[in-house]
Design an enzyme around this catalytic site. Sequence first.
Site, PDB file in Angstrom:
ATOM      1  N   LYS A   1      -1.238  -7.509  -9.102  1.00 50.03           N
ATOM      2  CA  LYS A   1      -2.414  -7.752  -8.186  1.00 50.03           C
ATOM      3  C   LYS A   1      -2.041  -6.380  -7.218  1.00 50.03           C
ATOM      4  CE  LYS A   1      -2.881  -8.661  -4.326  1.00 50.03           C
ATOM      5  NZ  LYS A   1      -3.411  -7.641  -2.999  1.00 50.03           N
TER       6      LYS A   1
ATOM      7  N   GLU B   1       9.052  -3.918  12.963  1.00 51.26           N
ATOM      8  CA  GLU B   1       8.719  -2.597  12.088  1.00 51.26           C
ATOM      9  C   GLU B   1       7.557  -1.747  12.455  1.00 51.26           C
ATOM     10  OE1 GLU B   1       8.190  -3.768   7.877  1.00 51.26           O
ATOM     11  OE2 GLU B   1       8.937  -1.833   7.390  1.00 51.26           O
TER      12      GLU B   1
ATOM     13  N   GLU C   1      -4.990  -4.038  -2.019  1.00 55.95           N
ATOM     14  CA  GLU C   1      -6.452  -3.820  -1.903  1.00 55.95           C
ATOM     15  C   GLU C   1      -6.754  -2.489  -1.121  1.00 55.95           C
ATOM     16  OE1 GLU C   1      -4.822  -6.106  -0.483  1.00 55.95           O
ATOM     17  OE2 GLU C   1      -5.074  -6.943   1.412  1.00 55.95           O
TER      18      GLU C   1
ATOM     19  N   SER D   1       5.474  -6.797   3.368  1.00 55.78           N
ATOM     20  CA  SER D   1       6.069  -7.079   4.469  1.00 55.78           C
ATOM     21  C   SER D   1       6.925  -8.678   4.480  1.00 55.78           C
ATOM     22  CB  SER D   1       5.065  -7.486   5.727  1.00 55.78           C
ATOM     23  OG  SER D   1       3.959  -8.439   5.133  1.00 55.78           O
TER      24      SER D   1
ATOM     25  N   PHE E   1       0.837  -1.449   0.103  1.00 53.81           N
ATOM     26  CA  PHE E   1      -0.124   0.034  -0.026  1.00 53.81           C
ATOM     27  C   PHE E   1       0.776   1.164  -0.031  1.00 53.81           C
ATOM     28  CE2 PHE E   1       0.778  -0.114   4.432  1.00 53.81           C
ATOM     29  CZ  PHE E   1       1.172   1.419   4.671  1.00 53.81           C
TER      30      PHE E   1
ATOM     31  N   CYS F   1       9.316   2.298   2.919  1.00 60.05           N
ATOM     32  CA  CYS F   1      10.341   1.014   3.286  1.00 60.05           C
ATOM     33  C   CYS F   1      11.476   1.608   3.800  1.00 60.05           C
ATOM     34  CB  CYS F   1      10.354   0.043   2.194  1.00 60.05           C
ATOM     35  SG  CYS F   1      10.891   0.792   0.853  1.00 60.05           S
TER      36      CYS F   1
HETATM   37  P1  NAD Z   1       1.727  -6.592   2.917  1.00 66.07           P
HETATM   38  O1  NAD Z   1       2.816  -7.565   3.131  1.00 66.07           O
HETATM   39  O2  NAD Z   1       0.451  -6.779   3.967  1.00 66.07           O
HETATM   40  O3  NAD Z   1       0.936  -6.694   1.515  1.00 66.07           O
HETATM   41  C1  NAD Z   1       1.711  -6.778   0.411  1.00 66.07           C
HETATM   42  C2  NAD Z   1       0.917  -7.462  -0.453  1.00 66.07           C
HETATM   43  O4  NAD Z   1       0.514  -8.937  -0.014  1.00 66.07           O
HETATM   44  C3  NAD Z   1      -0.489  -6.981  -0.756  1.00 66.07           C
HETATM   45  O5  NAD Z   1      -0.677  -6.846  -2.085  1.00 66.07           O
HETATM   46  C4  NAD Z   1      -1.454  -7.759   0.100  1.00 66.07           C
HETATM   47  O6  NAD Z   1      -2.718  -7.827  -0.593  1.00 66.07           O
HETATM   48  C5  NAD Z   1      -0.708  -9.017   0.060  1.00 66.07           C
HETATM   49  N1  NAD Z   1      -1.113  -9.816   1.142  1.00 66.07           N
HETATM   50  C6  NAD Z   1      -1.405  -9.355   2.575  1.00 66.07           C
HETATM   51  N2  NAD Z   1      -1.620 -10.503   3.187  1.00 66.07           N
HETATM   52  C7  NAD Z   1      -1.216 -11.540   2.645  1.00 66.07           C
HETATM   53  C8  NAD Z   1      -1.252 -13.098   3.066  1.00 66.07           C
HETATM   54  N3  NAD Z   1      -1.684 -13.164   4.230  1.00 66.07           N
HETATM   55  N4  NAD Z   1      -1.228 -13.966   2.115  1.00 66.07           N
HETATM   56  C9  NAD Z   1      -0.835 -13.554   0.829  1.00 66.07           C
HETATM   57  N5  NAD Z   1      -0.648 -12.255   0.385  1.00 66.07           N
HETATM   58  C10 NAD Z   1      -1.060 -11.012   1.458  1.00 66.07           C
HETATM   59  O7  NAD Z   1       2.750  -5.284   3.178  1.00 66.07           O
HETATM   60  P2  NAD Z   1       2.009  -3.743   3.237  1.00 66.07           P
HETATM   61  O8  NAD Z   1       1.595  -3.667   4.735  1.00 66.07           O
HETATM   62  O9  NAD Z   1       0.943  -3.558   2.119  1.00 66.07           O
HETATM   63  O10 NAD Z   1       3.200  -2.895   2.937  1.00 66.07           O
HETATM   64  C11 NAD Z   1       4.044  -2.380   3.993  1.00 66.07           C
HETATM   65  C12 NAD Z   1       5.381  -3.364   4.084  1.00 66.07           C
HETATM   66  O11 NAD Z   1       5.909  -3.503   2.841  1.00 66.07           O
HETATM   67  C13 NAD Z   1       6.196  -3.070   4.979  1.00 66.07           C
HETATM   68  O12 NAD Z   1       6.828  -3.997   5.853  1.00 66.07           O
HETATM   69  C14 NAD Z   1       7.506  -2.394   4.298  1.00 66.07           C
HETATM   70  O13 NAD Z   1       8.686  -2.316   4.761  1.00 66.07           O
HETATM   71  C15 NAD Z   1       7.333  -3.281   3.039  1.00 66.07           C
HETATM   72  N6  NAD Z   1       8.092  -2.767   1.925  1.00 66.07           N
HETATM   73  C16 NAD Z   1       9.056  -2.951   1.446  1.00 66.07           C
HETATM   74  C17 NAD Z   1       9.795  -2.475   0.303  1.00 66.07           C
HETATM   75  C18 NAD Z   1      10.985  -2.919  -0.258  1.00 66.07           C
HETATM   76  O14 NAD Z   1      11.478  -2.215  -1.194  1.00 66.07           O
HETATM   77  N7  NAD Z   1      11.864  -3.639   0.381  1.00 66.07           N
HETATM   78  C19 NAD Z   1       9.126  -1.359  -0.471  1.00 66.07           C
HETATM   79  C20 NAD Z   1       7.920  -0.971   0.270  1.00 66.07           C
HETATM   80  C21 NAD Z   1       7.344  -1.503   1.059  1.00 66.07           C
END
Ligand code: NAD
Length: 502
Positions: free
Chosen positions: A179, A387, A182, A232, A155, A287
């Site tokens: 994808k 985090e 959401e 994450s 997000f 991030c």
């Molecule tokens: P998230 O992991 O909750 O969601 C990422 C994606 O995974 C979304 O599209 C979501 O729909 C999907 N998802 C969520 N739960 C799931 C599950 N149980 N099973 C399968 N898919 C699932 O991450 P977020 O909260 O949207 O974003 C924040 C995180 O992203 C932070 O940890 C941040 O550090 C990380 N991030 C890392 C980078 C990088 O380049 N290293 C860049 C941006 C964000």
Amino acid sequence: MTTSNAIPSVKLLINGEFVESRTSQWRDVVNPATQEVLARVPFATTEEMNAAVASAKEAFKTWRKTPIGARARIFLKYQQLIRENMKELAAILTAEQGKTLPDAEGDIFRGLEVVEHAANIGTLQMGELANNVAGGVDTYTLLQPLGVCAGITPFNFPAMIPLWMFPMAIATGNTFILKPSEQDPMVTMRLVELALEAGVPPGVLNVIHGGADAVNLLCDHPDIKAVSFVGSTKVGTHVYNRATLNGKRAQCMMGAKNHAIVLPDANKQQTLNNLAGAAFGAAGQRCMALSVVILVGEAQAWLPELVEKAKSLKIGAGVEPGADVGPVISCAALDRVSSLIATGEREGARLVLDGRNPEVSGYAQGNFVGPTIFDGVTAEMSIYREEVFGPVLCVMHAATMNEAIALINANPNGNGTALFTRSGAAARHFQEEIDVGQVGINVPIPVPVPLFSFTGSRASKLGDLGPYGKQVVQFYTQTKTVTQRWFDEDEVGGAVNTTITL
Ligand code: NAD
């Protein structure tokens, strides 16, 4: 979840058509500054997701043979369209994500740079040739597209991160299933509309929406060859394991706990300004946000001034001129950040600036938490281990730079880090000894421009090859090595003039 029809619905993109999902499962997209419901996003049915993959598989048959110049020209046009629509894109992004309008433009601009890079695909996707590897024999490589690739995005950068993925995948000759998060899919969809306007043909780019079921389908589907994930560590590790067990390539860029070291010889005002911007900008939801600062030696006396800088930042809705810190993405995120602050106090950290429950005139319902600073944080505390993903900065102290480096290298995450100093020798020592992907020297904390690739160490990354830059050309292509020889008319059989076994 809601099933209301009164608000606009986010569409799926299947085979060049924006279609309404037939699902019964929907989620609201909510403005985090006001709680206004902006749209509803579907959790696509299995049938719809399979149709998207089938469309990408069919489109690959012709797209893979489309001349490289024709592919490149689409991205030349696309970067122009993104520039022309920058203000509109930023307004959508701020409404659904919360970051300030200048920050939203930055989010889009960093993605735009990858689109510009994709327009150079002609020089990026070139193979190698060695002439006369044996008598009359040449060997060369082709970098061929894989087929259908998929991308799953978080997000916090709903413009930049989708643009890290599909432009380079498509430019290299693949077709793609995206994808988006959401929580804020609307700006992503507007970018996808512009990609079609720029000339991406039907089926080459498809979009499905959903949560875990959609992600699992992408990891399992036999027609998908590679999966790119940003999000994450917990979800990324699951995606990596599941996709690679199914024989796919996977690149997963994951969570962070980014530290900065401040040496006492640093330029003080520049350093303090940079620390405040990196820790609290975008409400700490980058991030590359700075979540830990280690003050070394006499720099420990700078803490009161850092607190003053943080206090001077303006908390407000992203659309308000002059706002520095917008809301966090959701009520759930606000609860989580607030509860981690309470835990920090309970575990004995000294709360020197408490940003909870700020008054934000005109936005009483917003998910606001202001800059928060803890001093005396130790490596055992929850606010250090987790985090936080909010505007919360942990301050730690070290007697020497080496002590600070050891602390950073012992943290499970290795996404980004920075050092502030005027000493070239200290900077070089830091660069050599630190085990972190993105390293900033008096730069907090750098996302590499697309001439390079994003990277990460330890728990922040799984997979060898990072997004965009040169590495992603390798990720999205299969190297084929061709060794060839041609016979003159008067040569008999295959044995003449050759010393190698083919
Ligand atoms: P998230 O992991 O909750 O969601 C990422 C994606 O995974 C979304 O599209 C979501 O729909 C999907 N998802 C969520 N739960 C799931 C599950 N149980 N099973 C399968 N898919 C699932 O991450 P977020 O909260 O949207 O974003 C924040 C995180 O992203 C932070 O940890 C941040 O550090 C990380 N991030 C890392 C980078 C990088 O380049 N290293 C860049 C941006 C964000």
